[in-house]
Design an enzyme around this catalytic site. Sequence first.
Site, PDB file in Angstrom:
ATOM      1  N   SER A 164     -19.182 -23.789  -7.243  1.00  0.00           N
ATOM      2  CA  SER A 164     -18.602 -22.477  -6.942  1.00  0.00           C
ATOM      3  C   SER A 164     -17.351 -22.146  -7.748  1.00  0.00           C
ATOM      4  O   SER A 164     -16.948 -20.994  -7.813  1.00  0.00           O
ATOM      5  CB  SER A 164     -18.269 -22.383  -5.451  1.00  0.00           C
ATOM      6  N   LYS A 218     -11.021 -22.620  -3.499  1.00  0.00           N
ATOM      7  CA  LYS A 218     -11.277 -21.273  -4.016  1.00  0.00           C
ATOM      8  C   LYS A 218     -10.017 -20.755  -4.710  1.00  0.00           C
ATOM      9  O   LYS A 218      -8.945 -21.335  -4.608  1.00  0.00           O
ATOM     10  CB  LYS A 218     -11.658 -20.300  -2.885  1.00  0.00           C
TER      11      LYS A 218
END
Length: 241
Positions: A78, A123
């Site tokens: 990701s 993230k």
Amino acid sequence: MDTEAQPTERDRSSRPSASEGTTSEAAGSEDRSRFALVSRLSSSVPGGRITLTLLLCLLFLLLLSTFVLRPFQIPSGSMEQGLRIGDRVLVNKLAYRFGAVPQRGDIVVFDGTGYFGHADYIKRVVGVGGDRVVCCDREGRIQVNGRPVDESDFLYPGDSPSTVPFDVVVPGGTLFVLGDHRSDSSDSRDHLGSPGGGMIPVGDVVGRADWIIWPFGHATRLHRPDAYARVPAAGRAGAHG
């Protein structure tokens, strides 16, 4: 005739005084006490001093990992292409202590329990408390407080900033986060309808990822990109496109 030599002033000054002798003896006793303590501890564990040294090193590493730095292994794609599956990053757990707060562009590790899932996630921060984050402008760019953000330096090649339209205002004390590999990232966009609206409480942030430390060939310092430098503070945004 008295033939005994009389001590000169220089002779007397060269002799140790009573206080100097006492200090030296006290220091020697203290050193012997410390040596005896180390010897007793060494003799009380199997392996002696080698085992004691290893135990002290492990204790130091445990304290370091608990309060200062923590290694984190990248579990998914990701955050590609910057962070690859299996990379190990060093998370600075003191980055947001003593009044400091996450900034747009920081890569953070956080506890997603109750928001993303029962695990730690990594993230990039796109919006902080008070920001309005919108996808997308006429050129397909994400806007933060009315300013388009050029994410081409870190966005995964071939990915668009988002295929999911959104227009959110980030509540105070929370973060809006996205993965750099947008087509392979479950992030704030996917949890807008979940408890918390996809926002991550700042209090659940473990720390900031500052270094890739493994593999050695990929080791590097992780810098905050310049893409967010011109984003105005919340409340100072102009008209939205």
